[in-house]
Design an enzyme around this catalytic site. Structure first.
Site, PDB file in Angstrom:
ATOM      1  CB  CYS A   1      -0.975  -0.012   1.168  1.00  0.00           C
ATOM      2  SG  CYS A   1      -2.328   1.145   0.951  1.00  0.00           S
ATOM      3  N   GLY A   2       1.707   1.344  -1.017  1.00  0.00           N
ATOM      4  CA  GLY A   2       2.478   2.572  -1.232  1.00  0.00           C
ATOM      5  C   GLY A   2       1.633   3.535  -2.046  1.00  0.00           C
ATOM      6  CB  ILE A   3       2.589   6.177  -4.455  1.00  0.00           C
ATOM      7  CG1 ILE A   3       3.366   7.038  -3.448  1.00  0.00           C
ATOM      8  CG2 ILE A   3       1.876   7.063  -5.463  1.00  0.00           C
ATOM      9  CD1 ILE A   3       4.394   7.935  -4.060  1.00  0.00           C
ATOM     10  CB  VAL A   4       0.787   2.303  -7.450  1.00  0.00           C
ATOM     11  CG1 VAL A   4      -0.209   1.634  -8.392  1.00  0.00           C
ATOM     12  CG2 VAL A   4       1.755   3.178  -8.233  1.00  0.00           C
TER      13      VAL A   4
ATOM     14  CD  GLU B   1      -2.959  -0.637 -20.650  1.00  0.00           C
ATOM     15  OE1 GLU B   1      -1.883  -0.138 -21.046  1.00  0.00           O
ATOM     16  OE2 GLU B   1      -3.748  -1.237 -21.398  1.00  0.00           O
TER      17      GLU B   1
ATOM     18  N   GLY C   1       1.945   4.310 -17.745  1.00  0.00           N
ATOM     19  CA  GLY C   1       0.962   4.803 -16.773  1.00  0.00           C
ATOM     20  C   GLY C   1      -0.455   4.609 -17.273  1.00  0.00           C
TER      21      GLY C   1
ATOM     22  CD  GLU D   1      11.662   6.137  -7.482  1.00  0.00           C
ATOM     23  OE1 GLU D   1      11.993   5.711  -6.349  1.00  0.00           O
ATOM     24  OE2 GLU D   1      10.860   5.577  -8.206  1.00  0.00           O
TER      25      GLU D   1
ATOM     26  CE  LYS E   1       7.851   2.593 -17.267  1.00  0.00           C
ATOM     27  NZ  LYS E   1       8.019   4.029 -16.956  1.00  0.00           N
TER      28      LYS E   1
END
Lengths: 436, 436
Positions: free
Chosen positions: A11-14, A129, A134, A190, A205
């Site tokens: 449960c970080g940012i995404v 996806e 993003g 970062e 990617k």
């Protein structure tokens, strides 16, 4: 109404963004999908950070195994990141018959073939996806919308950090270091920017996109990777004078029997729509033999854009569950039996126009020597440009070549850099002219 | 291997392209989809034109009913166009339990609600990716990829003819008539360009996108439509001076209880990615509350790009047939029971910045009168620009306003045009400033 039960790992940012959409937009999602998406668990070891999300009683837990072993859970969302524990958890989830949705490009690029194989064995899906571009639906576009096309090539600005830095360097004529520091201060880079600025994130990617585009294995190792740390404001200025913009590009091209795959800074002409992609935005052009060039553009990172992509995968899988349609679209776009290990062309064998900048002593005969060596190596010069911007008694000599073979270019550069009148290493930036 | 049988009605440009992909790429499609797409029939009354496609024995026929009544046919591709016989055939196909794929935006915009209702009653799907934006996957993106977003707005360059003409007028400072004539000579405009240049084609497409974006009925009638025939090179030049580009935009915005929906020429700032969309290319930006702004870009028309979109719908339906997943994604993005008739805000109630150009007699006091009237109507001026470009003793006065209400702008313009010192009708172009 059918209920689909979801567990989030990490449960970080995404992960927080995904939880927020599932909780706050439950009614909207229900009205569109016709099923209830129930967030049963969110597992994270960090119990103190406020995620700004109102979890129901018993939803937030610390033990990932509770999610992995709960027979009620239909979909596991992996938003831990990295290639360590995330890999173990994802394999376990697949083995336990759970569909997995992930944004983890590093893991997919390195272990995607294993993960796909495991998913197929256990008849579950992997949604990814969010791993690339993003919120831009580039995975779905390649896998579904362009199904009638032979994909000729892909060119992407796939790293927002690098694009932010290059845009800033271009707009403010500042150094890489200064632009990076500001990107870090603003949260666009970062604390350890290595994977981003050295091009590896883009390569992760590209490896994923290549598999979908060309029906090949995920192959990260053979992608040539260069970052943007050596780009200078001077080269950005010269690029502008010639009508080019410098971008970090992830490029692949489909030859008859091989694929070109490389990540490096490149000059692109201003008529290329990618040249207008600024700041932290991402974009990717895809050349299909039927479509010609198409482009997707959007936020390539960030909490909610990435969460939006995760949610689209969850909805896809939910719709499959509701209609009993497992593996409706093969994970890598075509059935596993049709995926081939297509070789990647060695960098030495590619051909492209080049931008060279030589730091030359301001004395007669230098230009003749440089052009002589280039000629011997079969490299034909399109533009020569020498301007009186002296730095320590040297002048920059800029050359733009016609199409030349990389191995010839490298041979010529090696020879030129041994000349007494050449100071420092020559600067080399490849030029991407191809556009429809 | 499962075989899906397809019949094409109408073998014009798009129909021929679809047939070509189905025939020439059968192996590629089979390797990706895992089913055989068999083109059983192509029906067209014109038996003489060479389509450049090698149809098998008995494939090309003249009687559409053979397709519609053949129980073997799974998917009917309607590429006849128009609202006449195409409508009858499509309804018949749906009633006979056949899935339909179409590129027919005029028909969908006018009779889409009836067609969707009929498809639902007979438990078949309608694919219409090719109806809007050619090969750009805007239908799939709205319907699937952005499922976790409240859509805030859509802004599209959805007509390649208009964009070609405006680009040409901008690059060469030529008149609309000259640009149109060249577009026709090059095949970018039809012999009768009415639907394109008057904005109706864009409106058809916007009506379709609005339904998907906002969960509303397809509503063409309430879209305000203006074309590009009154745009002059002079206004394009002034736009450039202020940092704007003029594009024909299809715009919709999601307010709390209503939707704005309009098609008209608009000035957009150069930081808006749509301003860089040139020639016959199409693009659409979609603002989602999670994604922020995304953009799709590509060829909006033409044989193969449109055929590519038709093929993606055929593949989607084939995959549904293979997995028994009918109506996996609702035709309009959410189940019929959740679709509401959301009202469209009357044009008089919208607010936007305006560009005005007045042709004024070169005499004292004119500016004072104009600005006086604007002030009385509550319209605040941001920029005034008067240049000595006299035409017949008049000078153009340019004004750019702050946000103003359309009904106030129209009231002011009506009053200003009655002034003795104002020649001709004032030119009004709305400005779209919104971008993320």
């Amino acid at each position: 109404m059918k209920t689909i039960k979801i567990g989030i790992l990490g449960c970080g940012i995404v992960g927080s963004g995904v939880a927020r959409i599932l909780i706050e937009k439950q009614a909207l999602l229900e009205s569109r999908i016709g099923a209830r998406l129930n967030l049963k668990y969110v597992a994270d070891l960090d119990t103190t950070t406020d995620r700004g999300v109102a979890f129901g009683e018993g939803v937030f837990i610390t033990d990932a195994n509770t999610v992995l072993n709960d027979p009620d859970i239909d979909i596991v969302v992996e938003t831990i990141g990295g290639k360590g524990i995330a890999k173990q958890f994802m394999l376990k989830a697949l083995e336990n018959g759970k569909h997995v949705v992930t944004a983890n490009k590093a893991l997919l690029a390195s272990f995607g073939n294993l993960l796909v194989k495991t998913a197929m064995e256990h008849q579950v899906d992997i949604g990814f996806e969010a791993s690339t571009g993003g919120c831009m639906p580039v995975i779905k576009t390649l896998r579904e919308s362009l199904v009638g096309n032979r994909i000729e090539g892909i060119t992407g600005i796939l790293n927002g950090t690098c694009n932010y830095i290059l845009t800033k360097m271009s707009n403010e004529s500042c150094s890489f270091d200064k632009a990076l520091a500001e990107a870090q201060a603003l949260g666009f880079a970062e604390a350890d920017p290595f994977l981003d600025v050295e091009g590896f994130d883009s390569a992760h990617k590209l490896a994923i996109l290549n598999a979908l585009a060309y029906g090949m294995d995920i192959n990260l190792d053979d992608i040539h990777v260069e970052g943007i740390t050596k780009i200078t404001p001077m080269d950005i200025e010269f690029a502008k004078e010639f009508g080019y913009t410098i971008k970090l590009l992830a490029i692949s091209k489909n030859s008859a029997t091989e694929v070109e795959a490389r990540v490096h800074p490149a000059m692109i002409p201003n008529r290329n729509p990618l040249s207008h992609v600024e700041g932290s935005m991402n974009a990717v052009t895809i050349d299909g033999d039927a479509t010609g060039q198409t482009m997707l553009y959007g936020h390539g990172a960030g909490m909610m854009p990435t969460a939006s992509a995760v949610i689209s995968d969850i909805a896809d899988i939910a719709r499959n569950i509701m209609t009993g349609a497992r593996h409706r679209v093969p994970i890598l776009g075509c059935p596993q039996t049709n995926i081939r290990p297509i070789p990647v062309l060695p960098l030495s064998q590619i051909s492209t126009p080049y931008y060279f900048r030589f730091e030359a002593a301001d004395q007669p005969g230098v230009l003749s020597k440089i052009s002589g060596i280039l000629g011997e190596c079969g490299i034909s010069i399109k533009i020569v440009h020498q301007k009186g911007r002296r730095t320590n008694g040297t002048v920059p000599i800029i050359m733009i070549t016609h199409l030349a073979k990389e191995e010839n270019a490298q041979k010529a550069l090696k020879e030129i850099s041994t000349l007494d009148s050449i100071m420092n290493q020559p600067v080399v930036i490849r030029i991407e002219e191809t556009d429809n």
